[in-house]
Design an enzyme around this catalytic site. Structure first.
Site, PDB file in Angstrom:
ATOM      1  N   LYS A  38      17.217   1.475   5.561  1.00 50.07           N
ATOM      2  CA  LYS A  38      16.265   1.292   4.448  1.00 50.07           C
ATOM      3  C   LYS A  38      15.531   2.600   4.146  1.00 50.07           C
ATOM      4  CE  LYS A  38      11.928  -0.479   5.064  1.00 50.07           C
ATOM      5  NZ  LYS A  38      10.927   0.332   4.374  1.00 50.07           N
ATOM      6  N   ASN A  39      15.039   3.260   5.184  1.00 50.55           N
ATOM      7  CA  ASN A  39      14.208   4.446   4.949  1.00 50.55           C
ATOM      8  C   ASN A  39      15.014   5.653   4.510  1.00 50.55           C
ATOM      9  OD1 ASN A  39      12.064   2.891   5.555  1.00 50.55           O
ATOM     10  ND2 ASN A  39      11.579   3.861   7.519  1.00 50.55           N
TER      11      ASN A  39
ATOM     12  N   ARG B 288       5.887   0.296  -1.656  1.00 52.82           N
ATOM     13  CA  ARG B 288       5.097   1.495  -1.452  1.00 52.82           C
ATOM     14  C   ARG B 288       5.917   2.764  -1.728  1.00 52.82           C
ATOM     15  NH1 ARG B 288       0.804   4.861   0.034  1.00 52.82           N
ATOM     16  NH2 ARG B 288       1.857   6.587   1.013  1.00 52.82           N
TER      17      ARG B 288
ATOM     18  N   PRO C 114      -2.750   6.511   1.925  1.00 53.41           N
ATOM     19  CA  PRO C 114      -3.083   7.551   0.953  1.00 53.41           C
ATOM     20  C   PRO C 114      -1.847   8.352   0.536  1.00 53.41           C
ATOM     21  CG  PRO C 114      -3.860   8.150   3.155  1.00 53.41           C
ATOM     22  CD  PRO C 114      -3.322   6.764   3.253  1.00 53.41           C
ATOM     23  N   ILE C 115      -1.928   8.998  -0.648  1.00 53.53           N
ATOM     24  CA  ILE C 115      -0.818   9.869  -1.083  1.00 53.53           C
ATOM     25  C   ILE C 115      -1.334  11.288  -1.350  1.00 53.53           C
ATOM     26  CG2 ILE C 115       0.712   8.066  -1.988  1.00 53.53           C
ATOM     27  CD1 ILE C 115      -0.314   8.841  -4.825  1.00 53.53           C
ATOM     28  N   ASP C 116      -2.482  11.608  -0.741  1.00 53.31           N
ATOM     29  CA  ASP C 116      -3.068  12.927  -0.985  1.00 53.31           C
ATOM     30  C   ASP C 116      -2.116  14.067  -0.614  1.00 53.31           C
ATOM     31  OD1 ASP C 116      -3.670  11.691   1.601  1.00 53.31           O
ATOM     32  OD2 ASP C 116      -4.626  13.582   2.107  1.00 53.31           O
ATOM     33  N   LEU C 117      -1.342  13.908   0.463  1.00 49.34           N
ATOM     34  CA  LEU C 117      -0.441  14.988   0.870  1.00 49.34           C
ATOM     35  C   LEU C 117       0.695  15.160  -0.138  1.00 49.34           C
ATOM     36  CD1 LEU C 117      -0.147  14.193   4.687  1.00 49.34           C
ATOM     37  CD2 LEU C 117      -1.637  15.841   3.568  1.00 49.34           C
TER      38      LEU C 117
ATOM     39  N   ASP D 113       7.580   2.121  13.663  1.00 49.25           N
ATOM     40  CA  ASP D 113       8.292   0.951  13.153  1.00 49.25           C
ATOM     41  C   ASP D 113       8.893   0.096  14.276  1.00 49.25           C
ATOM     42  OD1 ASP D 113       7.651   1.632  10.603  1.00 49.25           O
ATOM     43  OD2 ASP D 113       9.628   2.351  10.027  1.00 49.25           O
TER      44      ASP D 113
ATOM     45  N   ILE E  82       0.006   6.118  14.328  1.00 46.34           N
ATOM     46  CA  ILE E  82       0.393   6.465  12.959  1.00 46.34           C
ATOM     47  C   ILE E  82      -0.381   5.646  11.926  1.00 46.34           C
ATOM     48  CG2 ILE E  82       2.332   6.714  11.337  1.00 46.34           C
ATOM     49  CD1 ILE E  82       2.624   8.517  13.776  1.00 46.34           C
TER      50      ILE E  82
ATOM     51  N   ARG F 102      12.699  -7.362   3.204  1.00 47.01           N
ATOM     52  CA  ARG F 102      12.521  -6.018   2.649  1.00 47.01           C
ATOM     53  C   ARG F 102      13.337  -5.000   3.443  1.00 47.01           C
ATOM     54  NH1 ARG F 102       7.270  -4.070   3.544  1.00 47.01           N
ATOM     55  NH2 ARG F 102       8.309  -2.194   2.833  1.00 47.01           N
TER      56      ARG F 102
HETATM   57  C1  UD1 Z   1       7.611   6.202   6.281  1.00 43.48           C
HETATM   58  C2  UD1 Z   1       8.508   5.007   6.480  1.00 43.48           C
HETATM   59  C3  UD1 Z   1       7.806   3.939   7.328  1.00 43.48           C
HETATM   60  C4  UD1 Z   1       7.324   4.544   8.635  1.00 43.48           C
HETATM   61  C5  UD1 Z   1       6.494   5.795   8.374  1.00 43.48           C
HETATM   62  C6  UD1 Z   1       6.096   6.528   9.644  1.00 43.48           C
HETATM   63  C7  UD1 Z   1       9.873   4.976   4.508  1.00 43.48           C
HETATM   64  C8  UD1 Z   1      10.247   4.274   3.247  1.00 43.48           C
HETATM   65  N1  UD1 Z   1       8.856   4.450   5.195  1.00 43.48           N
HETATM   66  O1  UD1 Z   1       6.469   5.756   5.559  1.00 43.48           O
HETATM   67  O2  UD1 Z   1       8.731   2.896   7.599  1.00 43.48           O
HETATM   68  O3  UD1 Z   1       6.522   3.600   9.318  1.00 43.48           O
HETATM   69  O4  UD1 Z   1       7.239   6.725   7.554  1.00 43.48           O
HETATM   70  O5  UD1 Z   1       7.217   6.851  10.383  1.00 43.48           O
HETATM   71  O6  UD1 Z   1      10.503   5.940   4.904  1.00 43.48           O
HETATM   72  N2  UD1 Z   1      -0.645   9.974   5.213  1.00 43.48           N
HETATM   73  C9  UD1 Z   1      -1.762  10.533   4.637  1.00 43.48           C
HETATM   74  N3  UD1 Z   1      -1.640  11.065   3.378  1.00 43.48           N
HETATM   75  C10 UD1 Z   1      -0.453  11.057   2.686  1.00 43.48           C
HETATM   76  C11 UD1 Z   1       0.681  10.483   3.305  1.00 43.48           C
HETATM   77  C12 UD1 Z   1       0.562   9.937   4.569  1.00 43.48           C
HETATM   78  O7  UD1 Z   1      -2.835  10.545   5.213  1.00 43.48           O
HETATM   79  O8  UD1 Z   1      -0.408  11.560   1.562  1.00 43.48           O
HETATM   80  C13 UD1 Z   1      -0.747   9.371   6.568  1.00 43.48           C
HETATM   81  C14 UD1 Z   1      -0.467   7.861   6.558  1.00 43.48           C
HETATM   82  O9  UD1 Z   1      -1.634   7.142   6.224  1.00 43.48           O
HETATM   83  C15 UD1 Z   1      -0.016   7.626   7.977  1.00 43.48           C
HETATM   84  C16 UD1 Z   1       0.726   8.916   8.318  1.00 43.48           C
HETATM   85  O10 UD1 Z   1       0.295   9.881   7.369  1.00 43.48           O
HETATM   86  O11 UD1 Z   1      -1.136   7.494   8.808  1.00 43.48           O
HETATM   87  C17 UD1 Z   1       2.228   8.815   8.291  1.00 43.48           C
HETATM   88  O12 UD1 Z   1       2.641   8.313   7.032  1.00 43.48           O
HETATM   89  P1  UD1 Z   1       4.022   8.742   6.370  1.00 43.48           P
HETATM   90  O13 UD1 Z   1       4.826   9.540   7.345  1.00 43.48           O
HETATM   91  O14 UD1 Z   1       3.723   9.364   5.046  1.00 43.48           O
HETATM   92  O15 UD1 Z   1       4.705   7.341   6.153  1.00 43.48           O
HETATM   93  P2  UD1 Z   1       5.492   6.830   4.884  1.00 43.48           P
HETATM   94  O16 UD1 Z   1       6.303   7.929   4.305  1.00 43.48           O
HETATM   95  O17 UD1 Z   1       4.578   6.081   3.993  1.00 43.48           O
END
Ligand code: UD1
Length: 416
Positions: free
Chosen positions: A22-23, A92, A122-125, A305, A327, A397
């Site tokens: 999926k990922n 998401r 968040p999506i700030d990064l 996960d 995480i 999902r």
């Molecule tokens: C992806 C995976 C999800 C997995 C996760 C961590 C997919 C579709 N989903 O989710 O199954 O659990 O990686 O291995 O691939 N963060 C921020 N700001 C940002 C982005 C992330 O603070 O802009 C934080 C998140 O809140 C979290 C951490 O970074 O605490 C890791 O998130 P991230 O690696 O981005 O996970 P996803 O890509 O959403």
């Protein structure tokens, strides 16, 4: 139908071929729009999140259809750059389309994907990385208006190795001029699979799988046929199920290396694990022992996960195991449901302590999220009596057909 019923207490025996990841498929579906031509995806799992991505692709003007086992996307007809709110909310990872739409069209409009069952996401990064490439992004009350007529490659350091931000930046960088170097990138194997798909289209990307990824901005040049990598978390789920129920299962189409932290934990708990690249055999007596502290971490650490899934396998172990979730903030929502089945788990902030009980008992429980739902499957299979699991749309999902797969291993399980 949104309920699974399990008659627990049976050993699992047999072989299973693991679905595509999926990922991996979700960012690759977003990446298909970079190329105004055809992408053929093999080994693509039929998941509700994949169907949600197909709806986004069609909205954008692409053709996306199943042709036998292949999912074929033709992005030559793409003529939109917006994603409506109702499609953004379906999953998401729709936010990964942002980098791809910007690279192809130069502008994009979509709503914020918002939070989810795992807590704030968040999506700030993502946004910081795209801004560094030269995109102008305006967040107007949760609605993002983005223009990027001219993006330029540069060095970008992620403040933490976010999987999604790494993927979004890679896709946007394909449409930028010159070289982008992503530092502190996520090292998940699914990112290496995205790189291999992008290279198949003629993009110049290297380094994925390490924390430095280099992208030479360049329009994709050709159609691509790509096989989606196997799903390491689905594999972990079926291993955990056999570990908890006892028996012997052989998993085909897996990467042993990608599962090493999970198999090390199951081995420490008393399972015998053999096999090599491409296949893995697990034998378990069903009665496990507790293991050292499990701390979730970015790859190659223990995957967040698989946290709930391993926890479910250890519910009847001898002794106590400590889990530390590093995480996501809100990733113990399955705990209350597992406790309804007789589990002994205490949670304080990011730490959960599982003390093994002699027996689990079937109960009526509800999926709280995708992997929490998978944990209920594992626990239900190991429990005495009947477990009814509600809200299984969460599970669908990420798992193509868990009822078919677990039945093929001898489980007494059905949709109701
Ligand atoms: C992806 C995976 C999800 C997995 C996760 C961590 C997919 C579709 N989903 O989710 O199954 O659990 O990686 O291995 O691939 N963060 C921020 N700001 C940002 C982005 C992330 O603070 O802009 C934080 C998140 O809140 C979290 C951490 O970074 O605490 C890791 O998130 P991230 O690696 O981005 O996970 P996803 O890509 O959403």
């Amino acid at each position: 139908m949104s309920r699974i019923v399990i008659q627990g207490g049976r050993k699992l025996e047999g072989e299973l071929t693991i679905q595509g990841a999926k990922n991996s498929v979700l960012p690759i579906l977003a990446a298909t729009i970079l190329h105004p031509g055809r992408s053929v995806l093999l080994g693509c799992p039929r998941l509700s999140d994949v169907e949600a991505s197909i709806r986004i692709l069609r909205h954008l003007g692409c053709q996306a259809d199943w042709e036998d086992e292949a999912l074929v996307v033709d992005a030559s007809t793409l003529d939109r750059w917006d994603i409506p709110d109702h499609l953004m909310r379906e999953m998401r990872s729709s936010v990964i389309f942002l980098g791809a739409i910007l690279a192809r069209m130069g502008w994009a409009e979509l709503s914020h994907p918002g939070g989810c069952e795992l807590g704030p996401r968040p999506i700030d990064l993502h946004l910081t990385a795209l801004r560094q490439l030269g995109a102008d992004l305006r967040d107007e009350g949760g609605f993002l208006r983005c223009t990027a007529q001219h993006m330029e490659g540069r060095e970008i350091t992620l403040s933490l190795p976010s999987v999604g931000a790494t993927e979004n930046a890679m896709l946007a960088a394909c449409g930028a001029e010159g070289e982008t170097v992503l530092l502190n990138a996520a090292r998940e194997p699914e990112i290496a699979d995205l790189q291999s798909f992008l290279r198949g289209m003629g993009c110049q990307v290297r380094g994925a799988g390490s924390s430095t990824i280099c992208i030479q901005g360049r329009r994709p040049t050709h159609d691509v046929v790509h096989t989606i990598m196997p799903d390491r978390i689905a594999a972990a789920t079926y291993l955990a199920a056999a570990a908890a129920s006892g028996g012997q299962v052989a998993l085909r189409r897996i990467s042993h290396r990608h599962l090493s932290t999970v198999t090390a934990a199951l081995h420490a708990a008393g399972c015998q694990i053999t096999g090599g690249e491409g296949q893995l055999i697990l034998r378990s007596e069903g009665r496990l022992r507790s293991i050292g502290t499990v701390r979730t971490a970015p790859y190659p650490g223990f995957p967040t996960d698989a946290q709930a899934i391993l926890m479910a396998a250890l519910l009847r172990s001898q002794g106590a195991t400590v889990f530390v979730e590093n995480i996501f903030e809100n990733r113990y929502r399955h705990v209350d449901e597992l406790c309804r089945m007789g589990a002994d788990i205490s949670v304080a902030d990011r730490v959960a302590v599982v003390t093994g009980v002699t027996e689990l008992y079937g109960a009526e429980v509800r999926c709280t999220d995708l992997r929490g739902g998978a944990a209920l499957l594992v626990a239900g299979l190991a429990a005495q009596g009947t477990t009814g699991i509600g809200d299984v749309f969460h599970i669908l999902r990420g798992y193509e057909d868990p009822v078919r797969d677990l039945r093929s291993l001898g489980a007494d399980i059905r949709m109701a």
